[in-house]
Design a protein around this motif. Structure first.
Motif, PDB file in Angstrom:
ATOM      1  N   PRO A 114      26.141  55.832  35.170  1.00  0.00           N
ATOM      2  CA  PRO A 114      27.503  55.201  35.012  1.00  0.00           C
ATOM      3  C   PRO A 114      28.092  54.752  36.345  1.00  0.00           C
ATOM      4  O   PRO A 114      29.041  53.829  36.183  1.00  0.00           O
ATOM      5  N   LYS A 115      27.983  56.191  37.195  1.00  0.00           N
ATOM      6  CA  LYS A 115      29.364  56.068  38.466  1.00  0.00           C
ATOM      7  C   LYS A 115      28.531  54.607  39.065  1.00  0.00           C
ATOM      8  O   LYS A 115      29.124  54.184  40.339  1.00  0.00           O
ATOM      9  N   ASP A 258      33.957  61.374  39.101  1.00  0.00           N
ATOM     10  CA  ASP A 258      33.169  62.580  37.480  1.00  0.00           C
ATOM     11  C   ASP A 258      34.221  62.326  36.447  1.00  0.00           C
ATOM     12  O   ASP A 258      34.463  62.422  35.280  1.00  0.00           O
ATOM     13  N   ALA A 259      35.673  62.272  36.757  1.00  0.00           N
ATOM     14  CA  ALA A 259      36.140  63.012  35.938  1.00  0.00           C
ATOM     15  C   ALA A 259      36.760  61.660  34.777  1.00  0.00           C
ATOM     16  O   ALA A 259      38.177  61.979  33.907  1.00  0.00           O
ATOM     17  N   GLY A 260      36.193  60.746  35.293  1.00  0.00           N
ATOM     18  CA  GLY A 260      36.684  59.359  34.526  1.00  0.00           C
ATOM     19  C   GLY A 260      37.618  57.688  34.865  1.00  0.00           C
ATOM     20  O   GLY A 260      37.358  57.484  34.529  1.00  0.00           O
ATOM     21  N   THR A 262      36.950  55.222  37.768  1.00  0.00           N
ATOM     22  CA  THR A 262      36.755  54.366  38.473  1.00  0.00           C
ATOM     23  C   THR A 262      36.633  53.954  39.862  1.00  0.00           C
ATOM     24  O   THR A 262      37.536  53.950  40.023  1.00  0.00           O
ATOM     25  N   LEU A 263      35.979  53.138  40.561  1.00  0.00           N
ATOM     26  CA  LEU A 263      36.683  52.576  41.652  1.00  0.00           C
ATOM     27  C   LEU A 263      37.634  51.393  42.182  1.00  0.00           C
ATOM     28  O   LEU A 263      37.541  51.634  42.969  1.00  0.00           O
ATOM     29  N   SER A 264      37.178  50.711  41.043  1.00  0.00           N
ATOM     30  CA  SER A 264      38.602  49.729  41.405  1.00  0.00           C
ATOM     31  C   SER A 264      40.312  50.459  40.939  1.00  0.00           C
ATOM     32  O   SER A 264      41.123  50.030  41.673  1.00  0.00           O
ATOM     33  N   ARG A 265      39.768  51.488  39.918  1.00  0.00           N
ATOM     34  CA  ARG A 265      40.760  52.227  39.681  1.00  0.00           C
ATOM     35  C   ARG A 265      41.573  53.120  40.859  1.00  0.00           C
ATOM     36  O   ARG A 265      42.478  53.422  41.198  1.00  0.00           O
ATOM     37  N   TYR A 266      40.324  53.805  41.904  1.00  0.00           N
ATOM     38  CA  TYR A 266      40.695  54.207  43.318  1.00  0.00           C
ATOM     39  C   TYR A 266      41.066  53.617  44.297  1.00  0.00           C
ATOM     40  O   TYR A 266      41.439  53.982  44.043  1.00  0.00           O
ATOM     41  N   ARG A 267      40.585  52.119  44.184  1.00  0.00           N
ATOM     42  CA  ARG A 267      41.390  51.645  45.488  1.00  0.00           C
ATOM     43  C   ARG A 267      42.537  51.262  44.873  1.00  0.00           C
ATOM     44  O   ARG A 267      43.205  51.646  45.614  1.00  0.00           O
ATOM     45  N   GLN A 268      43.216  50.715  43.628  1.00  0.00           N
ATOM     46  CA  GLN A 268      44.537  51.140  43.325  1.00  0.00           C
ATOM     47  C   GLN A 268      45.380  52.437  43.546  1.00  0.00           C
ATOM     48  O   GLN A 268      46.758  52.136  44.035  1.00  0.00           O
ATOM     49  N   HIS A 304      41.734  66.854  45.100  1.00  0.00           N
ATOM     50  CA  HIS A 304      41.621  67.794  44.125  1.00  0.00           C
ATOM     51  C   HIS A 304      42.858  67.293  42.696  1.00  0.00           C
ATOM     52  O   HIS A 304      43.204  66.484  43.277  1.00  0.00           O
ATOM     53  N   LEU A 305      41.839  66.808  41.239  1.00  0.00           N
ATOM     54  CA  LEU A 305      42.882  66.994  40.347  1.00  0.00           C
ATOM     55  C   LEU A 305      43.353  67.749  39.694  1.00  0.00           C
ATOM     56  O   LEU A 305      44.496  67.717  38.671  1.00  0.00           O
ATOM     57  N   ASP A 306      42.883  69.413  39.649  1.00  0.00           N
ATOM     58  CA  ASP A 306      43.413  70.591  38.779  1.00  0.00           C
ATOM     59  C   ASP A 306      43.717  70.269  37.643  1.00  0.00           C
ATOM     60  O   ASP A 306      44.691  70.732  36.998  1.00  0.00           O
ATOM     61  N   GLY A 307      42.811  69.643  37.335  1.00  0.00           N
ATOM     62  CA  GLY A 307      42.671  69.979  35.701  1.00  0.00           C
ATOM     63  C   GLY A 307      43.033  68.430  34.737  1.00  0.00           C
ATOM     64  O   GLY A 307      43.558  68.479  33.840  1.00  0.00           O
ATOM     65  N   CYS A 308      44.026  67.842  35.439  1.00  0.00           N
ATOM     66  CA  CYS A 308      44.352  66.608  35.313  1.00  0.00           C
ATOM     67  C   CYS A 308      43.153  65.408  35.480  1.00  0.00           C
ATOM     68  O   CYS A 308      42.204  65.705  35.888  1.00  0.00           O
ATOM     69  N   VAL A 309      44.180  64.398  34.450  1.00  0.00           N
ATOM     70  CA  VAL A 309      42.860  63.748  34.820  1.00  0.00           C
ATOM     71  C   VAL A 309      43.140  61.968  35.720  1.00  0.00           C
ATOM     72  O   VAL A 309      44.733  61.899  35.941  1.00  0.00           O
ATOM     73  N   PRO A 310      42.573  61.028  36.570  1.00  0.00           N
ATOM     74  CA  PRO A 310      42.504  60.270  37.293  1.00  0.00           C
ATOM     75  C   PRO A 310      44.164  59.207  36.801  1.00  0.00           C
ATOM     76  O   PRO A 310      44.158  59.277  35.775  1.00  0.00           O
ATOM     77  N   ASN A 311      44.593  59.617  38.070  1.00  0.00           N
ATOM     78  CA  ASN A 311      46.212  57.899  37.451  1.00  0.00           C
ATOM     79  C   ASN A 311      46.057  57.804  38.882  1.00  0.00           C
ATOM     80  O   ASN A 311      45.997  57.983  40.035  1.00  0.00           O
ATOM     81  N   GLU A 312      46.447  56.555  38.580  1.00  0.00           N
ATOM     82  CA  GLU A 312      46.700  55.724  39.577  1.00  0.00           C
ATOM     83  C   GLU A 312      47.890  54.428  40.123  1.00  0.00           C
ATOM     84  O   GLU A 312      48.409  54.166  40.683  1.00  0.00           O
ATOM     85  N   TRP A 313      49.174  54.600  39.197  1.00  0.00           N
ATOM     86  CA  TRP A 313      50.399  54.279  39.281  1.00  0.00           C
ATOM     87  C   TRP A 313      51.272  55.620  39.085  1.00  0.00           C
ATOM     88  O   TRP A 313      51.173  57.049  38.473  1.00  0.00           O
ATOM     89  N   PRO A 314      52.745  56.169  39.819  1.00  0.00           N
ATOM     90  CA  PRO A 314      53.864  56.580  39.562  1.00  0.00           C
ATOM     91  C   PRO A 314      54.421  57.122  38.623  1.00  0.00           C
ATOM     92  O   PRO A 314      54.435  56.002  37.475  1.00  0.00           O
ATOM     93  N   LEU A 315      54.341  58.303  38.439  1.00  0.00           N
ATOM     94  CA  LEU A 315      54.818  58.565  36.986  1.00  0.00           C
ATOM     95  C   LEU A 315      56.356  58.919  37.422  1.00  0.00           C
ATOM     96  O   LEU A 315      56.746  58.537  37.829  1.00  0.00           O
TER      97      LEU A 315
END
Length: 322
Positions: A114-115, A258-260, A262-268, A304-315
């Motif tokens: 998938p990756k 691996d944490a879920g 995608t490349l497009s989201r990583y770019r963002q 590092h994600l430290d157990g969190c899931v990937p996120n591309e937007w400010p909290l």
């Protein structure tokens, strides 16, 4: 009265008879000897023929089995070997056909990873990317402005702040059309910094000197030329320069994918994170609040994600600009 035979004649007759008997006996002996020799010779010939025949039968085995281990494995005769060879060929043919079945395919082919499939799809789209039209840019900018106006009105912080930027490249990064499109769309996405009251406008090349920031897609090897603090491994921000590492742009990082992600989201994420530094944020000012929760944008998610899931937007707690 009968005349008696002369003594000399009688001796001669007896002598001839004896000679004849000796000759007959000699002939018989010769015949018997010849018969015995013939029998022995015939026996040797038969044995030789049998030995040669056996050698011809055994020879294929010996030439096929190159060593003792092979000999131990191969105890079949020539006919069995041919049968096994045909069976093996058929078996190999079946394996070749079966290996095409998805259930039996255990290779790392990009179609089953998938990756890799996601990266391949994104990079393929890059090659056909067309610049955003003025109409598209206008629509994106209007949504961003409305979001920023709503946010600033709700917080009572005044009116939206417009940041200008200029696009640049360094090194061999190929066509930057997809990069330009992603930067504009990401920075003005209603999920991003417009929620903090910021909107972004791209400047033409001849006005770069007056832009608030330069957003640069750089070949990885040139990252340290911007600052000794910049690494060939990651993206970086130095003063007014926001530098996106081309290696990361084209491949993200394995742990994030691996944490879920995608490349497009990583770019963002990279665009928002590095521009976040230009807006006044620092690395890891907020860290993962718990396993399974969204990672803070300013957390160094590439490392590092430290157990969190990937996120591309400010909290929500990151929605401020300096």
């Amino acid at each position: 009265m009968e005349r008696p035979e002369p003594r000399e004649s009688k001796w001669r007759n007896d002598h001839v008879f004896v000679i004849r008997r000796i000759v007959v006996m000699a002939i018989i002996v010769i015949i018997l000897a010849a018969a015995i020799v013939s029998t022995i010779t015939s026996g040797h010939a038969v044995e030789a023929a049998r030995t040669m025949q056996q050698s011809q039968i055994d020879q294929p085995r010996n030439s096929t089995n190159g060593n003792a281990a092979s000999n131990d494995r191969d105890t079949s005769n020539t006919a069995d070997s041919s049968s096994k060879s045909a069976s093996t060929t058929n078996s190999q043919s079946n394996v070749s056909s079966d290996s095409k079945k998805p259930s039996d395919n255990n290779s790392n082919d990009t179609n089953t990873d998938p990756k890799a499939a996601d990266i391949e799809k994104t990079l393929a789209a890059d090659k056909t990317a067309q610049p955003l039209t003025d109409a598209q840019k206008s629509a994106i900018f209007e949504r961003a402005k409305q979001t920023a106006q709503t946010a600033t009105a709700a917080s009572g912080t005044g009116s939206p702040v417009t940041y200008t930027y200029c696009l640049q490249t360094k090194g061999n990064v190929g066509n930057a059309t997809a990069f330009a499109n992603a930067v504009y769309a990401t920075l003005n996405d209603p999920q991003g910094w417009p929620r903090a009251g910021a909107i972004f406008e791209q400047m033409p090349e001849d006005a770069c000197a007056s832009a608030d920031m330069a957003i640069i897609l750089s070949e990885a090897q040139y990252l340290p030329t911007f600052s000794s603090y910049c690494s060939v491994q990651y993206s970086c921000r130095v003063g007014q320069e926001v530098i996106v590492n081309d290696d990361r742009w084209n491949g993200a990082v394995d742990a994030w994918l691996d944490a879920g992600g995608t490349l497009s989201r990583y770019r963002q994420m990279v665009i928002n994170h590095e521009v976040g530094h230009r807006l006044g944020h620092i690395d890891n000012e907020t860290t993962c609040a718990g396993a399974g929760q969204r990672a803070p944008l300013m957390q160094e998610q590439s490392m590092h994600l430290d157990g969190c899931v990937p996120n591309e937007w400010p909290l929500d707690n990151e929605l401020w600009i300096g």
